[in-house]
Each structure stands twice: as C-alpha cells, then as structure tokens.
Design a protein around this motif. Structure first.
Motif, PDB file in Angstrom:
ATOM      1  N   SER A  78       8.640  22.171   6.605  1.00  0.00           N
ATOM      2  CA  SER A  78       8.609  20.777   7.055  1.00  0.00           C
ATOM      3  C   SER A  78       7.224  20.171   6.835  1.00  0.00           C
ATOM      4  N   VAL A  79       6.196  20.932   7.144  1.00  0.00           N
ATOM      5  CA  VAL A  79       4.831  20.456   6.937  1.00  0.00           C
ATOM      6  C   VAL A  79       4.554  20.251   5.446  1.00  0.00           C
ATOM      7  N   PHE A  80       5.037  21.171   4.619  1.00  0.00           N
ATOM      8  CA  PHE A  80       4.855  21.081   3.168  1.00  0.00           C
ATOM      9  C   PHE A  80       5.489  19.801   2.616  1.00  0.00           C
ATOM     10  N   VAL A  81       6.716  19.527   3.022  1.00  0.00           N
ATOM     11  CA  VAL A  81       7.411  18.321   2.570  1.00  0.00           C
ATOM     12  C   VAL A  81       6.677  17.071   3.062  1.00  0.00           C
ATOM     13  N   ALA A  82       6.246  17.094   4.309  1.00  0.00           N
ATOM     14  CA  ALA A  82       5.548  15.937   4.868  1.00  0.00           C
ATOM     15  C   ALA A  82       4.288  15.622   4.077  1.00  0.00           C
ATOM     16  N   GLY A  83       3.500  16.636   3.774  1.00  0.00           N
ATOM     17  CA  GLY A  83       2.269  16.421   3.020  1.00  0.00           C
ATOM     18  C   GLY A  83       2.530  15.893   1.625  1.00  0.00           C
ATOM     19  N   THR A  84       3.571  16.398   0.968  1.00  0.00           N
ATOM     20  CA  THR A  84       3.905  15.940  -0.381  1.00  0.00           C
ATOM     21  C   THR A  84       4.241  14.451  -0.388  1.00  0.00           C
ATOM     22  N   VAL A  85       5.036  14.012   0.574  1.00  0.00           N
ATOM     23  CA  VAL A  85       5.400  12.594   0.652  1.00  0.00           C
ATOM     24  C   VAL A  85       4.173  11.734   0.976  1.00  0.00           C
ATOM     25  N   GLN A  86       3.282  12.252   1.804  1.00  0.00           N
ATOM     26  CA  GLN A  86       2.097  11.490   2.166  1.00  0.00           C
ATOM     27  C   GLN A  86       1.195  11.232   0.952  1.00  0.00           C
ATOM     28  N   VAL A  87       1.144  12.165   0.028  1.00  0.00           N
ATOM     29  CA  VAL A  87       0.351  11.962  -1.190  1.00  0.00           C
ATOM     30  C   VAL A  87       0.834  10.707  -1.918  1.00  0.00           C
ATOM     31  N   GLY A  88       2.135  10.596  -2.090  1.00  0.00           N
ATOM     32  CA  GLY A  88       2.687   9.417  -2.759  1.00  0.00           C
ATOM     33  C   GLY A  88       2.379   8.125  -2.028  1.00  0.00           C
ATOM     34  N   ALA A  89       2.471   8.149  -0.695  1.00  0.00           N
ATOM     35  CA  ALA A  89       2.186   6.943   0.091  1.00  0.00           C
ATOM     36  C   ALA A  89       0.737   6.506  -0.088  1.00  0.00           C
ATOM     37  N   LEU A  90      -0.186   7.454  -0.134  1.00  0.00           N
ATOM     38  CA  LEU A  90      -1.604   7.128  -0.289  1.00  0.00           C
ATOM     39  C   LEU A  90      -1.902   6.557  -1.675  1.00  0.00           C
ATOM     40  N   VAL A  91      -1.230   7.061  -2.685  1.00  0.00           N
ATOM     41  CA  VAL A  91      -1.409   6.521  -4.034  1.00  0.00           C
ATOM     42  C   VAL A  91      -0.979   5.052  -4.071  1.00  0.00           C
ATOM     43  N   VAL A  92       0.156   4.747  -3.444  1.00  0.00           N
ATOM     44  CA  VAL A  92       0.608   3.354  -3.376  1.00  0.00           C
ATOM     45  C   VAL A  92      -0.412   2.493  -2.635  1.00  0.00           C
ATOM     46  N   LEU A  93      -0.904   2.991  -1.513  1.00  0.00           N
ATOM     47  CA  LEU A  93      -1.864   2.237  -0.713  1.00  0.00           C
ATOM     48  C   LEU A  93      -3.116   1.899  -1.518  1.00  0.00           C
ATOM     49  N   GLY A  94      -3.556   2.832  -2.356  1.00  0.00           N
ATOM     50  CA  GLY A  94      -4.804   2.629  -3.088  1.00  0.00           C
ATOM     51  C   GLY A  94      -4.669   1.924  -4.415  1.00  0.00           C
ATOM     52  N   THR A  95      -3.443   1.675  -4.874  1.00  0.00           N
ATOM     53  CA  THR A  95      -3.267   1.076  -6.201  1.00  0.00           C
ATOM     54  C   THR A  95      -2.545  -0.268  -6.193  1.00  0.00           C
ATOM     55  N   VAL A  96      -1.705  -0.522  -5.209  1.00  0.00           N
ATOM     56  CA  VAL A  96      -0.936  -1.766  -5.168  1.00  0.00           C
ATOM     57  C   VAL A  96      -1.647  -2.750  -4.241  1.00  0.00           C
ATOM     58  N   ARG A  97      -2.146  -3.854  -4.806  1.00  0.00           N
ATOM     59  CA  ARG A  97      -2.979  -4.781  -4.044  1.00  0.00           C
ATOM     60  C   ARG A  97      -2.131  -5.868  -3.390  1.00  0.00           C
ATOM     61  N   GLU A  98      -1.229  -5.435  -2.532  1.00  0.00           N
ATOM     62  CA  GLU A  98      -0.350  -6.343  -1.804  1.00  0.00           C
ATOM     63  C   GLU A  98      -0.214  -5.841  -0.372  1.00  0.00           C
ATOM     64  N   LEU A  99      -0.208  -6.773   0.587  1.00  0.00           N
ATOM     65  CA  LEU A  99      -0.100  -6.374   1.989  1.00  0.00           C
ATOM     66  C   LEU A  99       1.216  -5.661   2.253  1.00  0.00           C
ATOM     67  N   TRP A 100       2.321  -6.151   1.651  1.00  0.00           N
ATOM     68  CA  TRP A 100       3.621  -5.529   1.915  1.00  0.00           C
ATOM     69  C   TRP A 100       3.629  -4.072   1.462  1.00  0.00           C
ATOM     70  N   ALA A 101       2.939  -3.772   0.360  1.00  0.00           N
ATOM     71  CA  ALA A 101       2.879  -2.390  -0.126  1.00  0.00           C
ATOM     72  C   ALA A 101       2.079  -1.516   0.839  1.00  0.00           C
ATOM     73  N   ALA A 102       0.990  -2.067   1.364  1.00  0.00           N
ATOM     74  CA  ALA A 102       0.182  -1.313   2.330  1.00  0.00           C
ATOM     75  C   ALA A 102       0.973  -1.039   3.607  1.00  0.00           C
ATOM     76  N   VAL A 103       1.725  -2.036   4.049  1.00  0.00           N
ATOM     77  CA  VAL A 103       2.549  -1.868   5.254  1.00  0.00           C
ATOM     78  C   VAL A 103       3.592  -0.777   5.037  1.00  0.00           C
ATOM     79  N   ALA A 104       4.290  -0.818   3.892  1.00  0.00           N
ATOM     80  CA  ALA A 104       5.312   0.191   3.607  1.00  0.00           C
ATOM     81  C   ALA A 104       4.703   1.574   3.460  1.00  0.00           C
ATOM     82  N   ALA A 105       3.571   1.660   2.753  1.00  0.00           N
ATOM     83  CA  ALA A 105       2.926   2.958   2.534  1.00  0.00           C
ATOM     84  C   ALA A 105       2.466   3.577   3.852  1.00  0.00           C
ATOM     85  N   MET A 106       1.896   2.755   4.730  1.00  0.00           N
ATOM     86  CA  MET A 106       1.415   3.294   6.000  1.00  0.00           C
ATOM     87  C   MET A 106       2.567   3.680   6.920  1.00  0.00           C
ATOM     88  N   ALA A 107       3.709   2.999   6.796  1.00  0.00           N
ATOM     89  CA  ALA A 107       4.880   3.388   7.590  1.00  0.00           C
ATOM     90  C   ALA A 107       5.361   4.774   7.178  1.00  0.00           C
TER      91      ALA A 107
END
Length: 400
Positions: A291-320
């Motif tokens: 479960s921890v392994f899966v959680a960390g893998t998904v978090q990597v993708g969320a952080l990439v979105v947060l750092g590359t997509v310059r839109e508030l809606w993307a940051a909101v979705a990524a942080m959720a």
C-alpha cells in the motif's frame, strides 16, 4: 471489526477522548500552519528566510527527537501529553500578543517554530506509544486512520476556509485560536482514565543514552521498518522543499494569491480525508508495505503535474491526489511500526524512526529555497518528485 473492537474505539474506552483532543489540536495547528507562511511572506520576499521558518519547524527532531522517545517510554504518557499541550498553549498565547502589538519578525517566527517542535518531540512519541494501550492490536489500523482522517477534516473543512476570515480580524487571531485549542486538548487528554502502564524494572545503571541506543538498534534490526524509514526520509526531504516554497509557488508562480493558497491547502486536506477512507481497504488487499509502495508511486505523478502545469486547477487536483496517497502512506506506516515494535520500546523506536525521517525535512526546506531562488518557484515540486521516486525505489526490495 468486532463489537469489542468497535467499543474500544469509542469515548468510554479512552480512544474517543484521544481522537477529540487530536482533532481540536489539529484545528488550531491548521490555522497556524496556513497563517504563518503568509505572515513570513508579508515580512520578506526573499525565499530563504521563508524556507528557514519551515526548517526550524523540523530541526528540533534532529536535536531532541531521540531524547523525547526515551522519555516517553519512562513516564506516564498521558500526563506528558497534557502537560506539553498546556505549555504550547501558553507559548502560542504569548506569540499572539506579540503579533497583535506589531512585534512580529522573522527571528520571532523562527524561535516559535523551533520551540513548538521541540515540545512536539515528546508529545508525538508519547501519543504513538499510548494508542496501543487504548485499542486492541487488530483495531490499530482503523484507529490510526480515524485519528488522521479526523485531523484532516478539522484542518480542511473547518480551519483552512476560516483562515482568510480570521485574518480580517487581525494577524494575531489565528494564533490566539491555536492557543485556545491547545488548552482544550490538554483538558481532554487529562480526563483520560487508564491504569498506569506496567513496565518491567529497568536494569541497574540504565541511562537515557543506553535507552536511545537500544531503540536505534531495534529499528535497524527490523528489515521492513529500516527500509520504510529510509523511504520516508527521502520523502520528507521532498516534503520539506515542497512545503517551504508552496506559498510562493501558488502566490508567485501561479499568481493565485491568498485565496489560491487556501484552495490548494483545502484540496490537500480533502484528498487526505479520502485517503483515510481507503487506507484500511488497500492494506487488506495489498498488505501494508505494498500500500505504501503504490501510494508513493502515485504521489510522484502528482508532484510532476504540480511542477509543470501552470494552472491553479492543476495544482488543486495534484494536491488532492497527493494528500490522498499521503494519508494511505502515513496510516500504514504508523500501524506497521506499532505492530512490529515491543510495547516497552515503542516510544524509542518511534523516536528513532521519526528523528531519522523527519530530520530530512529541514534539509529539504533549505534545498527548496535554494532551487527556487536559482531555477524558479516551481522547481521545489520537481525536486520533491525526484526524491519520492527514489523512495519508491527503496521500497521495491521489500515487496515479496
């Protein structure tokens, strides 16, 4: 969950009071956590002082974390917790007065953050060691998930939306409210009625240094906890970078202002609440390590979105998404530690784990300030993604 386990998670068994105290305290902490970066940013536009405020919120774990765990295994954990909360309430009340009188400064913020976390090293280790005495072992996973979910509900649906409103009453109001919640939490914990924990007599000549060394050895000897600790340390370096610069990421790089920052924090909290609802089910299907392994893998993708997509809606979705998987990680990590640690050593093993893991956050906060100043306000999120990726790789050998 059996009827006995369900009853143990109620008010009379003591867990309900511990849960209530945790929720009340988290409400106040969330007010402060949201308000303090904004206060720091209003005092300076330099990323490094803002990062230092975050770093001082973690640094005491390096200095006092192991000592806090050793003390937690020696004292009545309930008394230690309410006493710490009473002191933190007085400290925050004094800070609120200073802010109201216009005496806020970066130096004062650094001192308050350092003092609060120093006290937290004893409180958190005592709380981790106390919980298994209040609920059956089979209910630990559910209890941890409820605690963390309740805290996120308080921070997300109550505290975060209130911060802009409270700030209209003055910059000191969130800190005064935080002081009041500490006092209320202390009263709730003090009302717990439980027999003193039975402890085996300590060997003649035993010292705190020897107790600390025993906790470190026990953590190192457990392969699963050792690997999980290494992975969590890498994640916390990334979290330090992300959290230290998040206010500037949202208000600067995204140009979304205080309302945008509140929206991002709210999304993170909503995701965390959802994570509390699924953490137990994932653990039943996949096991805690997977479960921890899966959680960390998904978090990597969320952080990439947060750092590359310059839109508030993307940051909101990524942080959720990031918050959802973060609670899955934290609930299963804490439960695994409680399940695998001897009761008499839980405070010390918890301290060894947290000191090693949380100790990475100050380094991350400083790195976040450096990369933000050198390469842009979005780069701390990308740095965090890389570190989370390394953490997932560190967990891979533990997957059977």
């Amino acid at each position: 969950m059996t009827a006995v386990q369900a009853a143990a998670l109620g008010w009379r068994g003591g867990f309900g009071r511990l849960l209530s105290a945790a929720v009340v305290s988290k409400f106040g902490d969330s007010l402060r956590t949201a308000a303090m970066p904004l206060l720091a940013a209003s005092l300076t536009s330099d990323p490094m002082p803002v990062a230092l405020v975050t770093a001082c919120g973690y640094l005491p774990w390096l200095l006092f974390g192991l000592l806090g765990g050793a003390v937690a295994d020696r004292v009545d954990q309930r008394r230690a917790m309410w006493a710490v909360d009473a002191v933190r309430g007085l400290l925050m009340a004094a800070f609120a007065v200073a802010v109201a009188l216009g005496h806020a400064s970066i130096a004062l913020l650094l001192a308050v953050a350092f003092a609060l976390t120093t006290l937290q090293t004893l409180f958190d280790n005592a709380a981790t060691a106390l919980l298994p005495s209040l609920v059956p072992t089979a209910a630990l996973g559910r209890a941890n998930a409820r605690l963390m979910t309740g805290q996120q509900v308080a921070g997300t649906f109550l505290a975060a939306p209130l911060v802009p409103v409270l700030l209209l009453g003055g910059p000191s109001v969130p800190y005064a409210a935080d002081a009041a919640t500490y006092v209320l939490a202390a009263v709730l914990i003090a009302s717990l009625r439980r027999p003193p924990a039975e402890r085996a007599p300590r060997p003649a000549g035993s010292t705190l240094r020897g107790d600390i060394a025993a906790g470190l050895k026990a953590l190192w000897a457990d392969r699963a906890l050792r690997g999980l600790c290494a992975a969590t340390t890498l994640c916390n370096i990334g979290m330090g970078a992300l959290i230290a610069m998040l206010v500037l990421h949202v208000t600067g790089w995204l140009d979304s202002g205080q309302a945008g920052f509140a929206a991002v924090l709210t999304a993170y909290g909503v995701g965390s609440v959802a994570g509390g609802l699924v953490a137990g089910r994932l653990a039943q299907r996949l096991g805690r390590i997977r479960s921890v392994f899966v959680a960390g893998t998904v978090q990597v993708g969320a952080l990439v979105v947060l750092g590359t997509v310059r839109e508030l809606w993307a940051a909101v979705a990524a942080m959720a998404v990031f918050g959802l998987m973060g609670l899955v990680w934290n609930a299963n990590q804490t439960t695994l530690m409680q399940e695998r640690s001897p009761a008499a050593m839980l405070g010390r093993i918890s301290a060894a784990f947290r000191t090693t893991a949380v100790g990475g956050a100050p380094l991350g906060a400083l790195l976040g300030g450096l990369v933000a100043a050198g390469w842009g306000l979005n780069t701390p999120a990308l740095l965090a993604a890389a570190l989370f990726g390394l953490a997932v790789a560190a967990l891979a050998p533990l997957i059977n």
